[in-house]
Design an enzyme around this catalytic site. Structure first.
Site: not given
Ligand code: XMP
Ligand code: MG
Length: 207
Positions: A78, A133, A136, A185-186
């Site tokens: 990402g 990237d 979350d 979600f992006v």
């Molecule tokens: P966490 O939940 O582990 O997430 O903090 C980190 C990884 O999850 C992916 N991620 C997303 N990817 N749109 C995406 O395309 C989103 O809204 C999104 N939210 C989380 C991302 O790869 C990140 O490294």
């Molecule tokens: Mg990622």
């Protein structure tokens, strides 16, 4: 409908980059997805992304000005676009490397982080800057931290393009943040929906 994107530098230089709120009027951001033709919205234009990425790089250049060689590690897949735009503005001495982890299926994290590729540069005693990237739930970054700390770096700091604080589960904080966003979600600018749309030059969200 309005969405507030709060852009805020968290550490380093004071004064030159004050906090500011960037609000987006969704009615002016309606757009069709160039691949599917479906209705969606542009959350961050490439112009907005480029100017913020440059600001982040300037802050990092200042903070690391006397730290010697820095290992800048991008989190695949990402972060690839954010990473390449960011490093172009770095004037400090860096080596680049990548780590690949996976936890997502579709639009939901499985909570199970798997290491797919590890950095090849030796980070022992080195200052590491992780480039991610989006922050979350925080589960991905907290696992990457554990993995990197096993290799005894001098320090690890994190720069994230996007922060979605609403869904945080793990105690993890970025040192540098591009934009704080609402819980949507992006995709685009490196981020995917089921592996698609990573090559779009702006950050988009479903209407
Ligand atoms: P966490 O939940 O582990 O997430 O903090 C980190 C990884 O999850 C992916 N991620 C997303 N990817 N749109 C995406 O395309 C989103 O809204 C999104 N939210 C989380 C991302 O790869 C990140 O490294
Ligand atoms: Mg990622």
């Amino acid at each position: 409908m309005w969405i507030s994107l709060i852009s805020y530098p968290e550490s380093g230089m004071s004064g030159s980059h004050g906090n500011y709120t960037h609000s987006v009027n969704f009615s002016t951001r309606m757009s069709t997805n160039p691949i599917t033709g479906a209705d969606d919205m542009v959350l961050l234009t490439n112009c907005e992304l480029q100017s913020r990425v440059k600001e982040l790089a300037q802050q990092i250049n200042f903070d690391y000005r006397d730290k010697g060689e820095i290992v800048v590690i991008g989190v695949l897949k990402g972060a690839f676009m954010f990473f390449s735009d960011l490093v172009k503005h770095l004037t400090i001495d860096i080596v680049v490397d990548f780590i690949q982890v996976e936890s997502y299926e579709g639009t939901e994290s499985t909570g199970n982080v798997e290491l797919r590729h590890q950095p090849t540069v030796n980070i022992r005693g080195k200052h590491v800057l992780l480039v991610e990237d989006i922050l979350d739930t925080g589960i991905t970054l907290s696992n990457v931290f554990v993995f990197l700390s096993l290799h005894d770096p001098a320090s690890v700091r994190v720069v994230v393009l996007l922060d979605k604080p609403a869904r945080r589960q793990a105690q993890v904080k970025a040192d540098y943040t591009g934009f704080k966003i609402e819980n949507r979600f992006v995709y685009g600018y490196g981020l995917d929906y089921k592996q698609r749309f990573r090559h779009l030059s702006e950050v988009r969200t479903i209407k």
